[in-house]
Design a protein around this motif. Structure first.
Motif, PDB file in Angstrom:
ATOM      1  N   PRO A 274      -6.343   1.604   2.536  1.00  0.00           N
ATOM      2  CA  PRO A 274      -7.360   1.894   1.511  1.00  0.00           C
ATOM      3  C   PRO A 274      -8.153   3.170   1.818  1.00  0.00           C
ATOM      4  O   PRO A 274      -8.535   3.895   0.904  1.00  0.00           O
ATOM      5  CB  PRO A 274      -8.277   0.670   1.531  1.00  0.00           C
ATOM      6  CG  PRO A 274      -7.583  -0.370   2.296  1.00  0.00           C
ATOM      7  CD  PRO A 274      -6.536   0.283   3.118  1.00  0.00           C
TER       8      PRO A 274
ATOM      9  N   TYR B 250      -6.046   6.025   0.682  1.00  0.00           N
ATOM     10  CA  TYR B 250      -6.065   6.062  -0.786  1.00  0.00           C
ATOM     11  C   TYR B 250      -7.354   6.691  -1.301  1.00  0.00           C
ATOM     12  O   TYR B 250      -7.336   7.564  -2.164  1.00  0.00           O
ATOM     13  CB  TYR B 250      -5.885   4.654  -1.347  1.00  0.00           C
ATOM     14  CG  TYR B 250      -5.809   4.625  -2.848  1.00  0.00           C
ATOM     15  CD1 TYR B 250      -4.600   4.830  -3.502  1.00  0.00           C
ATOM     16  CD2 TYR B 250      -6.939   4.418  -3.618  1.00  0.00           C
ATOM     17  CE1 TYR B 250      -4.515   4.825  -4.876  1.00  0.00           C
ATOM     18  CE2 TYR B 250      -6.875   4.416  -5.009  1.00  0.00           C
ATOM     19  CZ  TYR B 250      -5.655   4.619  -5.624  1.00  0.00           C
ATOM     20  OH  TYR B 250      -5.588   4.625  -6.989  1.00  0.00           O
TER      21      TYR B 250
ATOM     22  N   TRP C 175       0.827  -1.208   0.000  1.00  0.00           N
ATOM     23  CA  TRP C 175       0.000   0.000   0.000  1.00  0.00           C
ATOM     24  C   TRP C 175       0.860   1.255   0.000  1.00  0.00           C
ATOM     25  O   TRP C 175       0.512   2.250  -0.654  1.00  0.00           O
ATOM     26  CB  TRP C 175      -0.959   0.001   1.183  1.00  0.00           C
ATOM     27  CG  TRP C 175      -2.228  -0.710   0.863  1.00  0.00           C
ATOM     28  CD1 TRP C 175      -2.581  -1.966   1.254  1.00  0.00           C
ATOM     29  CD2 TRP C 175      -3.315  -0.223   0.072  1.00  0.00           C
ATOM     30  NE1 TRP C 175      -3.820  -2.286   0.748  1.00  0.00           N
ATOM     31  CE2 TRP C 175      -4.285  -1.232   0.017  1.00  0.00           C
ATOM     32  CE3 TRP C 175      -3.545   0.965  -0.615  1.00  0.00           C
ATOM     33  CZ2 TRP C 175      -5.484  -1.078  -0.681  1.00  0.00           C
ATOM     34  CZ3 TRP C 175      -4.744   1.116  -1.307  1.00  0.00           C
ATOM     35  CH2 TRP C 175      -5.695   0.100  -1.334  1.00  0.00           C
TER      36      TRP C 175
END
Length: 144
Positions: A137, A140, A97
């Motif tokens: 996430p 993001y 990530w």
């Protein structure tokens, strides 16, 4: 002259090396009840039991199923190896990530990775918890 992009990637490599060393040093430093529940429930899944039918759990299935796959593929021989494998998997997850964040957002992604990798041990971000997995996430999506 080294480009700004190359410096950002070099910075990320340094952050990930630092984080990997911390992961190895503190792999067994702290246990959290939810993490142990996720790992034990995954073992029951590997024995043929089904979530929400045979096993009463109060979390979403991703952490249980991820642990189940991890246990099947690594076949840990001891409790030490089982926990260390999960902690290493969390490092790899975070590293992937972090690479994605730097690729997408450049130096801002590096700043987040530096900040989060430096503090994740104090906020249980190295443990096999859904909360630990959801941070990347979320960042993001927020950044997008």
């Amino acid at each position: 002259m080294i480009s700004k992009k190359a410096l950002v990637w070099l910075g990320l490599i340094i952050v990930l090396i630092f984080s990997f060393r911390l992961h190895n040093q503190r792999a067994l430093s702290f246990h959290f009840v939810d993490e142990e529940d996720h790992i034990a429930t995954a073992d029951f899944i590997n024995q043929g039991m089904e979530l929400y039918k045979d096993l009463s759990v109060n979390h979403q299935p991703l952490v249980y199923l991820g642990s189940s796959v991890l246990q099947k593929t690594t076949k840990p021989s001891s409790l030490y190896h089982l926990i260390k494998t999960h902690r290493l998997a969390m490092f790899v997850y975070g590293a992937i990530w972090s690479i994605l964040l730097v690729w997408k957002f450049g130096s801002i992604g590096l700043i987040f990775s530096l900040f989060f990798e430096g503090l994740k041990f104090y906020g249980f971000g190295n443990l096999w918890l859904m909360e630990s997995m959801a941070v990347y996430p979320s960042v993001y999506l927020f950044g997008s």
